[in-house]
Design a protein around this motif. Structure first.
Motif, PDB file in Angstrom:
ATOM      1  N   PRO A   1       0.684  -1.293   0.016  1.00 57.38           N
ATOM      2  CA  PRO A   1       0.098   0.139   0.039  1.00 57.38           C
ATOM      3  C   PRO A   1       0.867   1.419   0.131  1.00 57.38           C
ATOM      4  CG  PRO A   1      -0.929  -1.702   1.496  1.00 57.38           C
ATOM      5  CD  PRO A   1       0.406  -2.283   1.148  1.00 57.38           C
ATOM      6  N   GLY A   2       1.949   1.536   0.928  1.00 52.52           N
ATOM      7  CA  GLY A   2       2.887   2.415   0.909  1.00 52.52           C
ATOM      8  C   GLY A   2       3.452   2.538  -0.467  1.00 52.52           C
ATOM      9  N   ILE A   3       3.986   1.630  -0.943  1.00 49.31           N
ATOM     10  CA  ILE A   3       4.664   1.792  -2.444  1.00 49.31           C
ATOM     11  C   ILE A   3       3.899   2.221  -3.430  1.00 49.31           C
ATOM     12  CG2 ILE A   3       5.907   0.266  -4.154  1.00 49.31           C
ATOM     13  CD1 ILE A   3       7.089  -1.420  -1.908  1.00 49.31           C
ATOM     14  N   SER A   4       2.344   1.513  -3.438  1.00 48.93           N
ATOM     15  CA  SER A   4       1.542   1.769  -4.324  1.00 48.93           C
ATOM     16  C   SER A   4       1.149   3.495  -4.450  1.00 48.93           C
ATOM     17  CB  SER A   4       0.187   0.998  -4.406  1.00 48.93           C
ATOM     18  OG  SER A   4       0.516  -0.278  -4.534  1.00 48.93           O
ATOM     19  N   HIS A   5       0.982   3.923  -3.210  1.00 48.53           N
ATOM     20  CA  HIS A   5       0.635   5.231  -2.772  1.00 48.53           C
ATOM     21  C   HIS A   5       1.641   6.284  -3.330  1.00 48.53           C
ATOM     22  CE1 HIS A   5      -0.677   8.920  -1.002  1.00 48.53           C
ATOM     23  NE2 HIS A   5       0.776   9.103  -0.486  1.00 48.53           N
ATOM     24  N   LEU A   6       3.145   5.955  -3.258  1.00 49.92           N
ATOM     25  CA  LEU A   6       4.332   6.827  -3.805  1.00 49.92           C
ATOM     26  C   LEU A   6       4.297   6.591  -5.137  1.00 49.92           C
ATOM     27  CD1 LEU A   6       7.274   6.323  -1.607  1.00 49.92           C
ATOM     28  CD2 LEU A   6       5.862   8.295  -2.047  1.00 49.92           C
ATOM     29  N   LEU A   7       3.937   5.365  -5.931  1.00 49.03           N
ATOM     30  CA  LEU A   7       4.171   5.255  -7.258  1.00 49.03           C
ATOM     31  C   LEU A   7       3.234   6.036  -8.020  1.00 49.03           C
ATOM     32  CD1 LEU A   7       4.230   1.205  -7.747  1.00 49.03           C
ATOM     33  CD2 LEU A   7       5.780   3.104  -8.709  1.00 49.03           C
ATOM     34  N   THR A   8       2.016   6.327  -7.521  1.00 51.70           N
ATOM     35  CA  THR A   8       0.668   6.937  -8.049  1.00 51.70           C
ATOM     36  C   THR A   8       0.671   8.520  -7.684  1.00 51.70           C
ATOM     37  OG1 THR A   8      -0.719   6.473  -6.283  1.00 51.70           O
ATOM     38  CG2 THR A   8      -0.736   5.019  -8.139  1.00 51.70           C
ATOM     39  N   SER A   9       1.414   9.028  -6.690  1.00 54.08           N
ATOM     40  CA  SER A   9       1.498  10.331  -6.217  1.00 54.08           C
ATOM     41  C   SER A   9       2.724  10.989  -6.667  1.00 54.08           C
ATOM     42  CB  SER A   9       1.021  10.234  -4.652  1.00 54.08           C
ATOM     43  OG  SER A   9       2.340   9.755  -3.826  1.00 54.08           O
ATOM     44  N   VAL A  10       3.897  10.126  -6.301  1.00 58.93           N
ATOM     45  CA  VAL A  10       5.122  10.870  -6.899  1.00 58.93           C
ATOM     46  C   VAL A  10       6.017  10.216  -8.167  1.00 58.93           C
ATOM     47  CG1 VAL A  10       7.457  11.080  -5.834  1.00 58.93           C
ATOM     48  CG2 VAL A  10       5.474  11.206  -4.231  1.00 58.93           C
ATOM     49  N   SER A  11       5.964   8.806  -8.164  1.00 61.57           N
ATOM     50  CA  SER A  11       6.889   8.384  -9.406  1.00 61.57           C
ATOM     51  C   SER A  11       6.237   8.737 -10.857  1.00 61.57           C
ATOM     52  CB  SER A  11       6.700   6.805  -9.210  1.00 61.57           C
ATOM     53  OG  SER A  11       7.140   6.402  -7.841  1.00 61.57           O
ATOM     54  N   VAL A  12       5.062   8.749 -10.904  1.00 61.15           N
ATOM     55  CA  VAL A  12       4.406   8.763 -12.161  1.00 61.15           C
ATOM     56  C   VAL A  12       4.256  10.328 -12.525  1.00 61.15           C
ATOM     57  CG1 VAL A  12       3.027   6.686 -12.204  1.00 61.15           C
ATOM     58  CG2 VAL A  12       2.208   9.015 -11.355  1.00 61.15           C
ATOM     59  N   ASN A  13       4.554  10.990 -11.656  1.00 57.91           N
ATOM     60  CA  ASN A  13       4.609  12.471 -11.768  1.00 57.91           C
ATOM     61  C   ASN A  13       6.155  13.068 -12.028  1.00 57.91           C
ATOM     62  OD1 ASN A  13       1.770  13.232 -11.446  1.00 57.91           O
ATOM     63  ND2 ASN A  13       2.318  13.070  -9.066  1.00 57.91           N
ATOM     64  N   ASP A  14       7.163  12.325 -11.563  1.00 58.20           N
ATOM     65  CA  ASP A  14       8.383  12.684 -11.616  1.00 58.20           C
ATOM     66  C   ASP A  14       9.003  12.088 -12.890  1.00 58.20           C
ATOM     67  OD1 ASP A  14       8.260  14.013  -9.362  1.00 58.20           O
ATOM     68  OD2 ASP A  14       9.282  12.742  -8.193  1.00 58.20           O
ATOM     69  N   ASP A  15       8.283  10.887 -13.481  1.00 57.24           N
ATOM     70  CA  ASP A  15       9.010  10.390 -14.899  1.00 57.24           C
ATOM     71  C   ASP A  15       8.904  10.962 -16.030  1.00 57.24           C
ATOM     72  OD1 ASP A  15       9.778   8.360 -16.693  1.00 57.24           O
ATOM     73  OD2 ASP A  15       9.438   6.745 -15.322  1.00 57.24           O
ATOM     74  N   PRO A  16       9.750  11.593 -16.714  1.00 59.66           N
ATOM     75  CA  PRO A  16       9.316  12.178 -17.856  1.00 59.66           C
ATOM     76  C   PRO A  16       9.026  11.213 -18.884  1.00 59.66           C
ATOM     77  CG  PRO A  16      11.717  12.815 -17.001  1.00 59.66           C
ATOM     78  CD  PRO A  16      11.099  11.688 -16.144  1.00 59.66           C
ATOM     79  N   GLU A  17       9.267   9.867 -18.947  1.00 58.27           N
ATOM     80  CA  GLU A  17       8.796   9.107 -19.825  1.00 58.27           C
ATOM     81  C   GLU A  17       7.244   8.793 -19.782  1.00 58.27           C
ATOM     82  OE1 GLU A  17       7.052   5.303 -20.510  1.00 58.27           O
ATOM     83  OE2 GLU A  17       8.324   5.279 -18.700  1.00 58.27           O
ATOM     84  N   PHE A  18       6.725   8.596 -18.453  1.00 54.23           N
ATOM     85  CA  PHE A  18       5.622   8.291 -18.242  1.00 54.23           C
ATOM     86  C   PHE A  18       4.852   9.745 -18.721  1.00 54.23           C
ATOM     87  CE2 PHE A  18       1.767   8.941 -15.720  1.00 54.23           C
ATOM     88  CZ  PHE A  18       1.213   7.773 -15.462  1.00 54.23           C
ATOM     89  N   GLN A  19       5.264  10.770 -18.304  1.00 54.51           N
ATOM     90  CA  GLN A  19       4.477  11.818 -18.571  1.00 54.51           C
ATOM     91  C   GLN A  19       4.292  12.324 -20.322  1.00 54.51           C
ATOM     92  OE1 GLN A  19       2.717  13.804 -16.462  1.00 54.51           O
ATOM     93  NE2 GLN A  19       3.703  12.729 -14.929  1.00 54.51           N
ATOM     94  N   LEU A  20       5.313  12.007 -20.719  1.00 49.76           N
ATOM     95  CA  LEU A  20       5.302  12.024 -22.168  1.00 49.76           C
ATOM     96  C   LEU A  20       4.291  11.022 -22.905  1.00 49.76           C
ATOM     97  CD1 LEU A  20       9.079  12.821 -23.200  1.00 49.76           C
ATOM     98  CD2 LEU A  20       7.050  14.385 -23.550  1.00 49.76           C
ATOM     99  N   MET A  21       4.433  10.013 -22.622  1.00 45.43           N
ATOM    100  CA  MET A  21       3.585   8.733 -22.739  1.00 45.43           C
ATOM    101  C   MET A  21       1.974   9.372 -22.918  1.00 45.43           C
ATOM    102  SD  MET A  21       5.154   5.821 -23.986  1.00 45.43           S
ATOM    103  CE  MET A  21       6.623   5.272 -24.164  1.00 45.43           C
ATOM    104  N   VAL A  22       1.808   9.712 -21.660  1.00 49.53           N
ATOM    105  CA  VAL A  22       0.331  10.411 -21.394  1.00 49.53           C
ATOM    106  C   VAL A  22      -0.105  11.394 -22.174  1.00 49.53           C
ATOM    107  CG1 VAL A  22      -1.064  11.127 -19.445  1.00 49.53           C
ATOM    108  CG2 VAL A  22       0.099   9.168 -19.122  1.00 49.53           C
ATOM    109  N   ALA A  23       0.902  12.755 -22.038  1.00 47.16           N
ATOM    110  CA  ALA A  23       0.697  13.944 -22.711  1.00 47.16           C
ATOM    111  C   ALA A  23       0.727  13.756 -24.303  1.00 47.16           C
ATOM    112  CB  ALA A  23       1.899  14.868 -22.370  1.00 47.16           C
TER     113      ALA A  23
END
Length: 214
Positions: free
Chosen positions: A14-36
């Protein structure tokens, strides 16, 4: 000492999942570019990352670590790792990718980066994600995660994809060698530019690194 560095357990999901969704995906340029760039819908990509990154074979891997706040017990950072290749997640990943055109494109993107260039007869570790909560950064915690994982891996090599310049600096400083990279601005699939160039700012590349331990 206000932080505890330890091996991850299934109770940390649960703690890892929270950080993944609230921090990791927002910090990751690859993730952001895939979505945007509208390659993969945001929620679909989040669900894919959560399912693959919190698989038991990842969480219980000896190289998957968490950093816990000693005062609150909150997970404030983690290093997720898996054996390479990870036969336990192959069927899950294929099932998720098969149902999604966007995830198929993303899968090819990483294949083009050269993820499968290492000797299949050697045992390795793949670093999936390194995340530190914003309030705990610039304290050397990310470097601690990488060093401890590398020293205690017991395998021939470690490979990792770094999507930000800050991550690249950490891995290069610790002796990882660049194997290949993709420039976001020039990458194409089927002759068509993959990412919207107007969305590419500071972080313009993703790099595959390898650290040999033999």
């Amino acid at each position: 000492m206000t932080e505890i560095l330890r091996n991850a357990t299934l109770a940390d999901v649960p703690g890892i999942s929270h950080l993944l969704t609230s921090v990791s995906v927002n910090d990751d340029p690859e993730f952001q570019l895939m979505v945007a760039s509208k390659i993969v819908p945001k929620q679909e990509l989040i669900e894919y990352i959560i399912q693959t990154h919190t698989h038991p074979s990842v969480i219980t891997n000896p190289c998957s670590l968490v950093i816990e706040s000693a005062s609150s017990g909150e997970i404030i950072g983690f290093r997720l790792s898996e054996p390479y290749p990870n036969i336990d997640t192959v069927s899950l990943e294929r099932k998720l990718i098969e149902k999604s055109t966007g995830l198929k494109k993303r899968h090819r993107f990483f294949a083009d980066l050269g993820q499968d260039i290492t000797d299949p007869n050697q045992a390795g570790i793949s670093f999936l994600q390194l995340t530190i909560a914003p309030n705990y950064r610039k304290k050397g915690l990310g470097t601690q995660l990488v060093i401890k994982s590398a020293k205690n891996s017991g395998v021939s090599f470690i490979k990792v994809c770094a999507a930000s310049e800050s991550s690249c600096r950490i891995f290069e400083r610790l002796g990882f060698h660049k194997i290949s990279e993709i420039d976001y601005k020039t990458y194409e699939q089927n002759g068509i530019q993959f990412f919207d160039p107007s969305l590419i700012r500071i972080h313009s590349r993703i790099v595959l690194y390898l650290l040999s331990l033999i």
